[in-house]
Write an enzyme that holds these catalytic residues in place. Sequence first.
Site, short mmCIF file in Angstrom:
data_model
loop_
_atom_site.label_atom_id
_atom_site.label_comp_id
_atom_site.label_asym_id
_atom_site.label_seq_id
_atom_site.Cartn_x
_atom_site.Cartn_y
_atom_site.Cartn_z
N ASP A 53 25.96 38.53 33.56
CA ASP A 53 26.83 39.03 34.23
C ASP A 53 27.23 37.85 35.06
O ASP A 53 26.51 37.47 36.08
CB ASP A 53 26.42 40.27 35.15
N SER A 92 44.29 30.01 34.74
CA SER A 92 45.56 31.01 34.04
C SER A 92 46.66 30.33 34.55
O SER A 92 46.96 29.95 35.74
CB SER A 92 45.16 32.34 34.42
N TYR A 152 44.78 38.90 40.81
CA TYR A 152 44.02 37.94 39.61
C TYR A 152 44.83 36.67 39.72
O TYR A 152 44.21 35.53 39.61
CB TYR A 152 44.74 38.55 38.38
N LYS A 175 42.63 33.31 40.45
CA LYS A 175 42.93 31.98 39.39
C LYS A 175 43.48 30.50 40.09
O LYS A 175 43.36 29.57 39.68
CB LYS A 175 43.62 32.43 38.21
#
Length: 188
Positions: A63, A142, A155, A159
Amino acid sequence: MGRVQDKVAMVTGAAQGLGLAMVRALAAEGARVVLTDIDAPRGENEAAALRASGHQAMFCQHDATSEDDWTRVMAAVLQAHGRLDVLVNNAGGGVDCDIEQMTLEHFQWMVKLNLDSAFLGTKLAIEAMKATGGGSIINVSSVGGLVGTAPLPAYSAAKAGVKLLSKCVALHCGQRGYNIRVNSIHPG
């Protein structure tokens, strides 16, 4: 062929998708690969398939948001191989929603999954790589970390953090002469 011959390369989130493609490419170039993922059955199967194809591969359930798991996995890699030459912090993802629907808990989870995991891996990889003369850390960001979009605020923020974390750590390692490259890549 052989660009990373006998290098030890660990890829997180490696049981499928982009992470698995990276592992296969590294193995094809001669690396001893370590796949880590939260999905143990799939990760074990992929590592076994690589070994059946003649590659050196091991799997560790992991994890990437857990500091304890990072410590355990890094110790296992160093025990098995004596060093770490390449770390690809690929684990991440998640489902995002717009800012008006988002809870603080959701935002914090997205940051933990996408940024905290890269921080933990980078920190431990530096320690391991310093001991053996250097290496390379690749943090997967990303295109969402370069250009914001309305439905991906958490997100994209995480990123973007991966991108700047990588730049800061690259400067840190360079200033100290560690011979450790740190880069972010931005698929999308």
